[in-house]
Design a protein around this motif. Structure first.
Motif, short mmCIF file in Angstrom:
data_model
loop_
_atom_site.label_atom_id
_atom_site.label_comp_id
_atom_site.label_asym_id
_atom_site.label_seq_id
_atom_site.Cartn_x
_atom_site.Cartn_y
_atom_site.Cartn_z
N VAL A 18 3.96 -7.79 -5.69
CA VAL A 18 4.09 -7.48 -4.27
C VAL A 18 4.99 -6.28 -4.06
CG1 VAL A 18 5.14 -8.32 -2.15
CG2 VAL A 18 3.54 -9.77 -3.37
N ILE A 19 6.12 -6.25 -4.76
CA ILE A 19 7.08 -5.17 -4.56
C ILE A 19 6.47 -3.83 -4.92
CG2 ILE A 19 9.27 -4.23 -5.41
CD1 ILE A 19 10.28 -7.09 -5.65
N SER A 20 5.57 -3.80 -5.90
CA SER A 20 5.02 -2.53 -6.37
C SER A 20 3.91 -2.00 -5.48
CB SER A 20 4.50 -2.68 -7.80
OG SER A 20 3.39 -3.55 -7.83
N THR A 21 3.35 -2.81 -4.61
CA THR A 21 2.25 -2.36 -3.77
C THR A 21 2.71 -1.23 -2.86
OG1 THR A 21 1.29 -4.58 -3.76
CG2 THR A 21 0.52 -3.04 -2.08
N GLY A 22 1.96 -0.12 -2.87
CA GLY A 22 2.37 1.04 -2.09
C GLY A 22 1.31 1.47 -1.10
N LEU A 23 1.62 2.54 -0.38
CA LEU A 23 0.68 3.16 0.53
C LEU A 23 0.08 4.39 -0.14
CD1 LEU A 23 2.25 1.37 2.62
CD2 LEU A 23 1.87 3.20 4.27
N LEU A 24 -1.25 4.48 -0.14
CA LEU A 24 -1.95 5.65 -0.65
C LEU A 24 -2.56 6.36 0.56
CD1 LEU A 24 -3.04 7.33 -3.05
CD2 LEU A 24 -5.04 5.83 -3.04
N VAL A 25 -1.90 7.43 0.99
CA VAL A 25 -2.24 8.06 2.27
C VAL A 25 -2.94 9.40 2.04
CG1 VAL A 25 -1.37 8.89 4.48
CG2 VAL A 25 -0.23 6.98 3.33
N PRO A 26 -4.20 9.55 2.49
CA PRO A 26 -4.83 10.88 2.49
C PRO A 26 -4.15 11.73 3.59
CG PRO A 26 -6.47 9.11 2.63
CD PRO A 26 -5.14 8.52 2.95
N LEU A 27 -3.22 12.57 3.20
CA LEU A 27 -2.42 13.33 4.14
C LEU A 27 -3.10 14.69 4.38
CD1 LEU A 27 0.11 13.36 5.85
CD2 LEU A 27 1.43 13.98 3.83
N TYR A 28 -4.24 14.63 5.04
CA TYR A 28 -5.08 15.81 5.19
C TYR A 28 -4.80 16.59 6.47
CZ TYR A 28 -7.81 13.52 1.49
OH TYR A 28 -8.21 12.92 0.31
N ALA A 234 -2.23 -0.29 -4.33
CA ALA A 234 -1.98 0.54 -3.16
C ALA A 234 -3.02 0.26 -2.09
CB ALA A 234 -1.99 2.02 -3.53
N ILE A 235 -2.64 0.53 -0.84
CA ILE A 235 -3.50 0.23 0.30
C ILE A 235 -3.26 1.24 1.40
CG2 ILE A 235 -1.77 -1.38 1.25
CD1 ILE A 235 -4.11 -3.00 2.41
N TYR A 236 -4.28 1.47 2.19
CA TYR A 236 -4.11 2.24 3.43
C TYR A 236 -5.23 1.89 4.38
CZ TYR A 236 -3.35 6.07 6.70
OH TYR A 236 -3.10 6.81 7.83
N LEU A 237 -4.93 1.85 5.65
CA LEU A 237 -5.91 1.66 6.70
C LEU A 237 -5.78 2.84 7.67
CD1 LEU A 237 -4.65 -1.40 6.01
CD2 LEU A 237 -6.42 -2.05 7.67
N ALA A 238 -6.87 3.56 7.88
CA ALA A 238 -6.88 4.72 8.77
C ALA A 238 -7.71 4.42 10.01
CB ALA A 238 -7.44 5.94 8.04
#
Length: 266
Positions: A18-28, A234-238
């Motif tokens: 859980v602690i290692s889960t990060g955000l993977l953000v397409p910063l476009y 990693a997770i991200y919701l856009a």
């Protein structure tokens, strides 16, 4: 006693993933005046969460030795946070783009580490439009690019087929730090059981998901909680499908932090 120890071990294992889960953000989005403030604020507010930030100056690094001044300032700002890892975007056309062209992008991104004015060193590479393993010849192609990236001090390698792998799964995961096995809409994610979106549960810690077209009233907390319970990397919701809007970043970051804190209490 054995059953009790098994429960304790399971809880401790869950806590570590859980602690290692990060955000993977397409910063476009273009990093103009104040455009990335939402990102900076979220990174600063959640120092225990890793942020993997994909920057894309010109469908890759562009043709200049160093990026434009606006990117130099923005990347240096990201690098001032210890929990921010900046990744350079490139693409492979499902492994049909000439390897030499991709390697040129890798070399350009690696060159940024030599910029004397500010720290614009990148942490890794994001390979978009990656193969899904159906063509076995593409594995060696990607393994070579991964080695090239890591030997260039771009140590975090992310592959994005956007769908689950169909063959040589262990080998593909061995060559990457994260693989995006789901890049699709929020609606399609919730329409199926989560495990159906992945090739195997053996590599959940290296799996990443990017949900787009997330509705305003979507249950982001539930998606994040489920992803963290699975131990996804990693997770991200856009809110959109071209990743120009950053409005969901604070919501996802808060959901990750809350789920992380809840697991620690347990």
């Amino acid at each position: 006693m054995f059953q009790l120890l098994s429960v304790i071990a399971a809880v401790l294992t869950l806590g570590s993933t859980v602690i290692s889960t990060g955000l993977l953000v397409p910063l476009y989005a273009w990093p103009g005046i104040d455009a990335w403030n939402t990102i900076y604020d979220s990174i600063a507010a959640h120092p225990s969460i890793p942020f993997y930030l994909i920057i894309n100056p010109s469908t890759g690094p562009g043709n200049t030795e160093y990026p434009e001044d606006v990117f130099i300032t923005a990347i240096a700002k990201l690098n001032s946070y210890s929990n921010a890892k900046v990744l350079g975007y490139t693409y492979t056309k499902q492994g049909t783009r000439a390897s030499s062209e991709v390697e040129k992008d890798i070399a350009t991104y690696a060159k940024w580490a030599t910029y004397a004015g500010q720290n614009i060193r990148l942490s890794g590479i994001f390979f978009d439009e990656a193969p899904n393993g159906e063509d076995p010849s593409k594995l060696a192609y990607f393994q070579n690019l991964s080695r090239k990236s890591k030997s260039s001090n771009l140590s975090i390698v992310v592959s994005n087929p956007g769908v689950k792998l169909v063959a040589d799964v262990a080998e593909w995961f061995a060559a990457a730090d994260f693989i995006v096995e789901y890049e699709n809409t929020y609606a399609n994610w919730v329409a199926r059981a989560p495990d159906e979106h992945f090739s195997t549960s053996d590599h959940y810690g290296k799996d990443a998901i990017i949900l787009n077209q997330t509705p305003e009233g979507a249950d982001i907390d539930n998606v994040v909680r489920l992803a963290k319970d699975m131990g996804l990397g990693a997770i991200y919701l856009a809110s959109d499908d071209n990743y120009m809007s950053l409005t969901t970043v604070p919501k996802v970051a808060v959901a990750v932090a809350q789920s992380q804190n809840a697991r620690r209490i347990v």
